[in-house]
Design a protein around this motif. Sequence first.
Motif, PDB file in Angstrom:
ATOM      1  N   GLN A  47     -21.098 -50.941  23.948  1.00 58.58           N
ATOM      2  CA  GLN A  47     -21.310 -50.911  22.509  1.00 58.58           C
ATOM      3  C   GLN A  47     -21.243 -52.313  21.925  1.00 58.58           C
ATOM      4  O   GLN A  47     -20.511 -53.170  22.413  1.00 58.58           O
ATOM      5  CB  GLN A  47     -20.251 -50.050  21.816  1.00 58.58           C
ATOM      6  CG  GLN A  47     -20.307 -48.593  22.192  1.00 58.58           C
ATOM      7  CD  GLN A  47     -19.245 -47.786  21.482  1.00 58.58           C
ATOM      8  OE1 GLN A  47     -18.171 -48.280  21.186  1.00 58.58           O
ATOM      9  NE2 GLN A  47     -19.552 -46.533  21.201  1.00 58.58           N
ATOM     10  N   ILE A  48     -22.019 -52.486  20.872  1.00 57.98           N
ATOM     11  CA  ILE A  48     -21.934 -53.679  20.045  1.00 57.98           C
ATOM     12  C   ILE A  48     -21.349 -53.218  18.720  1.00 57.98           C
ATOM     13  O   ILE A  48     -21.909 -52.341  18.060  1.00 57.98           O
ATOM     14  CB  ILE A  48     -23.327 -54.308  19.819  1.00 57.98           C
ATOM     15  CG1 ILE A  48     -23.903 -54.806  21.138  1.00 57.98           C
ATOM     16  CG2 ILE A  48     -23.237 -55.427  18.796  1.00 57.98           C
ATOM     17  CD1 ILE A  48     -25.337 -55.277  21.031  1.00 57.98           C
ATOM     18  N   HIS A  49     -20.214 -53.781  18.348  1.00 56.42           N
ATOM     19  CA  HIS A  49     -19.549 -53.417  17.098  1.00 56.42           C
ATOM     20  C   HIS A  49     -19.893 -54.440  16.034  1.00 56.42           C
ATOM     21  O   HIS A  49     -19.688 -55.643  16.224  1.00 56.42           O
ATOM     22  CB  HIS A  49     -18.034 -53.348  17.301  1.00 56.42           C
ATOM     23  CG  HIS A  49     -17.615 -52.247  18.216  1.00 56.42           C
ATOM     24  ND1 HIS A  49     -17.174 -51.034  17.758  1.00 56.42           N
ATOM     25  CD2 HIS A  49     -17.612 -52.162  19.565  1.00 56.42           C
ATOM     26  CE1 HIS A  49     -16.898 -50.254  18.775  1.00 56.42           C
ATOM     27  NE2 HIS A  49     -17.163 -50.920  19.894  1.00 56.42           N
ATOM     28  N   ILE A  50     -20.407 -53.957  14.915  1.00 57.61           N
ATOM     29  CA  ILE A  50     -20.810 -54.806  13.796  1.00 57.61           C
ATOM     30  C   ILE A  50     -19.947 -54.443  12.591  1.00 57.61           C
ATOM     31  O   ILE A  50     -19.871 -53.277  12.199  1.00 57.61           O
ATOM     32  CB  ILE A  50     -22.306 -54.600  13.458  1.00 57.61           C
ATOM     33  CG1 ILE A  50     -23.191 -54.866  14.675  1.00 57.61           C
ATOM     34  CG2 ILE A  50     -22.708 -55.451  12.255  1.00 57.61           C
ATOM     35  CD1 ILE A  50     -23.175 -56.281  15.187  1.00 57.61           C
ATOM     36  N   GLY A  51     -19.298 -55.459  12.007  1.00 53.11           N
ATOM     37  CA  GLY A  51     -18.419 -55.221  10.868  1.00 53.11           C
ATOM     38  C   GLY A  51     -19.167 -54.943   9.581  1.00 53.11           C
ATOM     39  O   GLY A  51     -20.091 -55.661   9.216  1.00 53.11           O
ATOM     40  N   ILE A  52     -18.756 -53.861   8.895  1.00 56.62           N
ATOM     41  CA  ILE A  52     -19.343 -53.503   7.600  1.00 56.62           C
ATOM     42  C   ILE A  52     -18.263 -53.130   6.575  1.00 56.62           C
ATOM     43  O   ILE A  52     -18.520 -52.394   5.633  1.00 56.62           O
ATOM     44  CB  ILE A  52     -20.364 -52.352   7.718  1.00 56.62           C
ATOM     45  CG1 ILE A  52     -19.711 -51.083   8.257  1.00 56.62           C
ATOM     46  CG2 ILE A  52     -21.566 -52.755   8.552  1.00 56.62           C
ATOM     47  CD1 ILE A  52     -20.528 -49.835   8.053  1.00 56.62           C
ATOM     48  N   LYS A  53     -17.061 -53.631   6.756  1.00 60.46           N
ATOM     49  CA  LYS A  53     -15.924 -53.213   5.947  1.00 60.46           C
ATOM     50  C   LYS A  53     -16.194 -53.321   4.441  1.00 60.46           C
ATOM     51  O   LYS A  53     -15.911 -52.389   3.688  1.00 60.46           O
ATOM     52  CB  LYS A  53     -14.695 -54.040   6.320  1.00 60.46           C
ATOM     53  CG  LYS A  53     -13.429 -53.587   5.636  1.00 60.46           C
ATOM     54  CD  LYS A  53     -12.232 -54.365   6.168  1.00 60.46           C
ATOM     55  CE  LYS A  53     -10.952 -53.825   5.598  1.00 60.46           C
ATOM     56  NZ  LYS A  53      -9.794 -54.482   6.217  1.00 60.46           N
ATOM     57  N   GLU A  54     -16.742 -54.448   4.001  1.00 63.55           N
ATOM     58  CA  GLU A  54     -16.926 -54.654   2.569  1.00 63.55           C
ATOM     59  C   GLU A  54     -17.992 -53.752   1.950  1.00 63.55           C
ATOM     60  O   GLU A  54     -17.940 -53.480   0.756  1.00 63.55           O
ATOM     61  CB  GLU A  54     -17.294 -56.123   2.273  1.00 63.55           C
ATOM     62  CG  GLU A  54     -16.177 -57.097   2.513  1.00 63.55           C
ATOM     63  CD  GLU A  54     -16.040 -57.540   3.958  1.00 63.55           C
ATOM     64  OE1 GLU A  54     -15.227 -58.437   4.203  1.00 63.55           O
ATOM     65  OE2 GLU A  54     -16.722 -56.997   4.834  1.00 63.55           O
ATOM     66  N   ILE A  55     -18.949 -53.290   2.746  1.00 64.69           N
ATOM     67  CA  ILE A  55     -19.977 -52.431   2.155  1.00 64.69           C
ATOM     68  C   ILE A  55     -19.754 -50.955   2.470  1.00 64.69           C
ATOM     69  O   ILE A  55     -20.551 -50.113   2.065  1.00 64.69           O
ATOM     70  CB  ILE A  55     -21.399 -52.853   2.570  1.00 64.69           C
ATOM     71  CG1 ILE A  55     -21.679 -52.599   4.035  1.00 64.69           C
ATOM     72  CG2 ILE A  55     -21.672 -54.290   2.219  1.00 64.69           C
ATOM     73  CD1 ILE A  55     -23.139 -52.742   4.401  1.00 64.69           C
ATOM     74  N   SER A  56     -18.687 -50.623   3.159  1.00 66.87           N
ATOM     75  CA  SER A  56     -18.430 -49.215   3.481  1.00 66.87           C
ATOM     76  C   SER A  56     -17.633 -48.509   2.382  1.00 66.87           C
ATOM     77  O   SER A  56     -17.485 -47.298   2.417  1.00 66.87           O
ATOM     78  CB  SER A  56     -17.697 -49.094   4.814  1.00 66.87           C
ATOM     79  OG  SER A  56     -16.428 -49.699   4.735  1.00 66.87           O
ATOM     80  N   ASP A  57     -17.150 -49.255   1.394  1.00 67.70           N
ATOM     81  CA  ASP A  57     -16.386 -48.679   0.286  1.00 67.70           C
ATOM     82  C   ASP A  57     -17.320 -47.880  -0.620  1.00 67.70           C
ATOM     83  O   ASP A  57     -18.174 -48.441  -1.306  1.00 67.70           O
ATOM     84  CB  ASP A  57     -15.698 -49.797  -0.502  1.00 67.70           C
ATOM     85  CG  ASP A  57     -14.815 -49.274  -1.616  1.00 67.70           C
ATOM     86  OD1 ASP A  57     -14.706 -48.040  -1.774  1.00 67.70           O
ATOM     87  OD2 ASP A  57     -14.230 -50.106  -2.332  1.00 67.70           O
ATOM     88  N   ILE A  58     -17.164 -46.561  -0.636  1.00 70.60           N
ATOM     89  CA  ILE A  58     -18.080 -45.697  -1.393  1.00 70.60           C
ATOM     90  C   ILE A  58     -17.915 -45.817  -2.908  1.00 70.60           C
ATOM     91  O   ILE A  58     -18.769 -45.358  -3.648  1.00 70.60           O
ATOM     92  CB  ILE A  58     -17.958 -44.216  -0.967  1.00 70.60           C
ATOM     93  CG1 ILE A  58     -16.541 -43.687  -1.217  1.00 70.60           C
ATOM     94  CG2 ILE A  58     -18.345 -44.037   0.487  1.00 70.60           C
ATOM     95  CD1 ILE A  58     -16.406 -42.200  -1.037  1.00 70.60           C
TER      96      ILE A  58
END
Length: 88
Positions: A47-58
């Motif tokens: 797997q390649i893990h890509i960070g999306i923490k800042e845009i995952s906030d609904i």
Amino acid sequence: MIKRVKALAIVKNLIKNIKTYGYEIVLDNKIICGNGYCDDYNDTKKQIHIGIKEISDITKIHISEEYLVRILINIFHEIKHAKQQYDF
């Protein structure tokens, strides 16, 4: 500013249409945008893990385009690592 939903759609469309050299791309909401990692090529579930923490906030409707750019750059950066492992 760009709508969060549109940014995610752009990222998911790119992931769907890119060569990954046997890796699965995972959008990880625990890693900040611009960061990620590539599993070892010998792992059974690569797997390649890509960070999306800042845009995952609904609760956020709009996000900065900078986050989208960081994610896109990181995707290609990690794909480069995957290709290096594949070629080696």
